[in-house]
Design a protein around this motif. Structure first.
Motif, PDB file in Angstrom:
ATOM      1  N   GLN A 177     -50.091 -10.634  37.136  1.00  0.00           N
ATOM      2  CA  GLN A 177     -49.245  -9.999  36.123  1.00  0.00           C
ATOM      3  C   GLN A 177     -49.510  -8.495  36.132  1.00  0.00           C
ATOM      4  O   GLN A 177     -50.662  -8.061  36.026  1.00  0.00           O
ATOM      5  CB  GLN A 177     -49.548 -10.547  34.730  1.00  0.00           C
ATOM      6  N   PHE A 178     -48.435  -7.736  36.275  1.00  0.00           N
ATOM      7  CA  PHE A 178     -48.555  -6.279  36.171  1.00  0.00           C
ATOM      8  C   PHE A 178     -48.413  -5.921  34.701  1.00  0.00           C
ATOM      9  O   PHE A 178     -47.350  -6.103  34.099  1.00  0.00           O
ATOM     10  CB  PHE A 178     -47.486  -5.575  37.012  1.00  0.00           C
ATOM     11  N   ARG A 179     -49.498  -5.400  34.125  1.00  0.00           N
ATOM     12  CA  ARG A 179     -49.547  -5.149  32.681  1.00  0.00           C
ATOM     13  C   ARG A 179     -50.344  -3.866  32.433  1.00  0.00           C
ATOM     14  O   ARG A 179     -51.568  -3.853  32.550  1.00  0.00           O
ATOM     15  CB  ARG A 179     -50.214  -6.337  31.980  1.00  0.00           C
ATOM     16  N   PHE A 194     -46.443  -0.354  40.200  1.00  0.00           N
ATOM     17  CA  PHE A 194     -45.833  -1.683  40.056  1.00  0.00           C
ATOM     18  C   PHE A 194     -45.251  -2.153  41.379  1.00  0.00           C
ATOM     19  O   PHE A 194     -45.490  -3.287  41.825  1.00  0.00           O
ATOM     20  CB  PHE A 194     -44.758  -1.622  38.967  1.00  0.00           C
ATOM     21  N   GLN A 195     -44.483  -1.301  42.038  1.00  0.00           N
ATOM     22  CA  GLN A 195     -43.859  -1.689  43.294  1.00  0.00           C
ATOM     23  C   GLN A 195     -44.892  -1.978  44.377  1.00  0.00           C
ATOM     24  O   GLN A 195     -44.726  -2.915  45.172  1.00  0.00           O
ATOM     25  CB  GLN A 195     -42.891  -0.592  43.756  1.00  0.00           C
ATOM     26  N   ALA A 196     -45.982  -1.215  44.383  1.00  0.00           N
ATOM     27  CA  ALA A 196     -47.044  -1.466  45.362  1.00  0.00           C
ATOM     28  C   ALA A 196     -47.716  -2.809  45.090  1.00  0.00           C
ATOM     29  O   ALA A 196     -48.077  -3.538  46.025  1.00  0.00           O
ATOM     30  CB  ALA A 196     -48.069  -0.331  45.320  1.00  0.00           C
ATOM     31  N   GLY A 205     -47.772 -14.146  49.837  1.00  0.00           N
ATOM     32  CA  GLY A 205     -47.101 -15.316  49.282  1.00  0.00           C
ATOM     33  C   GLY A 205     -47.430 -15.579  47.825  1.00  0.00           C
ATOM     34  O   GLY A 205     -47.297 -16.715  47.345  1.00  0.00           O
ATOM     35  N   ALA A 206     -47.848 -14.545  47.091  1.00  0.00           N
ATOM     36  CA  ALA A 206     -48.171 -14.687  45.669  1.00  0.00           C
ATOM     37  C   ALA A 206     -47.005 -14.195  44.817  1.00  0.00           C
ATOM     38  O   ALA A 206     -46.200 -13.362  45.254  1.00  0.00           O
ATOM     39  CB  ALA A 206     -49.432 -13.903  45.324  1.00  0.00           C
ATOM     40  N   ARG A 207     -46.929 -14.712  43.591  1.00  0.00           N
ATOM     41  CA  ARG A 207     -45.919 -14.266  42.639  1.00  0.00           C
ATOM     42  C   ARG A 207     -46.502 -13.160  41.767  1.00  0.00           C
ATOM     43  O   ARG A 207     -47.645 -13.255  41.323  1.00  0.00           O
ATOM     44  CB  ARG A 207     -45.444 -15.411  41.757  1.00  0.00           C
ATOM     45  N   CYS A 208     -45.674 -12.161  41.495  1.00  0.00           N
ATOM     46  CA  CYS A 208     -46.070 -11.092  40.584  1.00  0.00           C
ATOM     47  C   CYS A 208     -45.075 -11.035  39.437  1.00  0.00           C
ATOM     48  O   CYS A 208     -43.876 -10.807  39.643  1.00  0.00           O
ATOM     49  CB  CYS A 208     -46.110  -9.738  41.300  1.00  0.00           C
ATOM     50  N   LEU A 209     -45.565 -11.261  38.217  1.00  0.00           N
ATOM     51  CA  LEU A 209     -44.754 -11.152  37.017  1.00  0.00           C
ATOM     52  C   LEU A 209     -44.996  -9.788  36.377  1.00  0.00           C
ATOM     53  O   LEU A 209     -46.076  -9.199  36.539  1.00  0.00           O
ATOM     54  CB  LEU A 209     -45.107 -12.251  36.022  1.00  0.00           C
ATOM     55  N   ILE A 210     -44.014  -9.298  35.656  1.00  0.00           N
ATOM     56  CA  ILE A 210     -44.159  -8.028  34.960  1.00  0.00           C
ATOM     57  C   ILE A 210     -44.216  -8.277  33.463  1.00  0.00           C
ATOM     58  O   ILE A 210     -43.488  -9.112  32.922  1.00  0.00           O
ATOM     59  CB  ILE A 210     -42.999  -7.063  35.311  1.00  0.00           C
TER      60      ILE A 210
END
Length: 333
Positions: A177-179, A194-196, A205-210
């Motif tokens: 999670q980008f927080r 965030f984009q990096a 292959g990981a998910r990134c939530l904002i």
């Protein structure tokens, strides 16, 4: 839920072997839904806890004695003639060899390989469908048990964060999670960070939530959104569920109810233990966490003082996994 239908409480076991395969049983002729595949388990009798009922049922159905049972999700499903409260548990250790003691066929399957038919029903071995109530837990199983929250705060710390994140991704981290509510740099530098982070996650292959603290215009760039409790209520009022995976931060029953109305994929619940980010605030404690988690109706990540060292304790209290800002998510080799 429809009134007047019989209400049945069931303990269901998701039994995993050392290879991560899931045990399914096929309902025999003479039972309701014959030929359909299901998770082993059965009705909870008066005076039994969920774990006691599941251990008894697995002994009766399969001839095994479960020795490691993790409470997971309590889920309501309405069938044409009944309403079933399913208390799903994950079983990772047992004595004996599973055998179909009720003339049911058994099979071990890779949950990631289960596909859907044209009606979006999961298909089991031999092309027969799984019971409809299996759809939700199969999606939940796609969630990893480790959830890393970023804490970069300044542009000059970005390289260090990415190096640390890469190390955890190499060790199997698959949910981030980008927080950054305390960011001290420019908005452009924050967007670049965030984009990096998203790019690095996708490389492995990981998910990134904002987190919803960040601009709505950025949400589509992530794999989903983690809504703060207040933002979740606002989104519910607007009736605009964000696309992708949806997590909701929760602290009480009202927050859990909001997550349910939004059909959130999971909840982050805390804070569980004392933590520097909540000085002077009374934590839920494990007993309080367990009580709330059992009412979430979806997977719950424990937050607050969590790390690899607390993962097993969290799961024994109903957590799907742990979320952490600071604590190490993987044991040191």
């Amino acid at each position: 839920m429809s009134e007047g239908k019989p209400y049945i409480r069931v303990a269901a076991g998701l039994i995993f072997d050392a290879r991560g395969r899931l045990l399914l049983g096929q309902r025999p002729d003479g039972k309701v839904w014959p030929g359909w595949w299901e998770f082993p388990g059965g009705k909870i009798e008066a005076g039994e806890s969920v774990e006691q009922a599941l251990v008894r049922e697995l002994d009766e159905e399969l001839g095994i004695q479960a020795t490691r049972v993790y409470p997971w999700v309590v889920y309501m499903h309405e069938y044409p003639k009944t309403v079933v409260e399913l208390s799903f548990c994950q079983v990772t250790a047992w004595k004996g060899e599973p055998t179909g003691r009720e003339d049911q066929a058994l099979d071990w399957v890779d949950p990631a390989q289960i596909r859907l038919d044209e009606s979006d029903h999961p298909i089991g071995p031999g092309g027969a469908s799984l019971l409809p109530a299996a759809m939700a837990p199969l999606r939940w199983l796609r969630l990893p048990t480790h959830y890393r929250l970023s804490q970069i705060q300044r542009p000059d710390r970005l390289d260090g964060w990415l190096a640390h994140l890469r190390g955890e991704l190499l060790r199997g981290l698959r949910l981030v999670q980008f927080r950054e509510p305390a960011w001290t740099g420019s908005p452009a530098a924050l967007h670049a960070a965030f984009q990096a982070t998203v790019a690095l996650c996708r490389q492995y292959g990981a998910r990134c939530l904002i987190n919803s603290v960040h601009p709505h215009a950025w949400w589509a760039e992530a794999d989903g959104v983690q809504l703060r409790a207040g933002d979740a209520r606002h989104v519910l009022q607007q009736d605009q569920r964000p696309p992708g995976w949806l997590g909701v931060s929760a602290h009480n029953l009202a927050d859990l109810a909001c997550a349910a109305e939004l059909h959130a994929d999971f909840v982050v619940l805390g804070h569980v233990l004392e933590t520097p980010s909540h000085p002077g605030q009374t934590p839920l404690g494990w007993a309080g966490f367990k009580q709330l988690a059992a009412q979430a109706g979806r997977p719950v990540f424990a937050l607050g003082g969590q790390s690899a060292a607390t993962l097993d304790t969290a799961r024994l209290h109903g957590a799907h996994g742990v979320a952490a800002l600071r604590g190490p998510l993987f044991q040191t080799p």
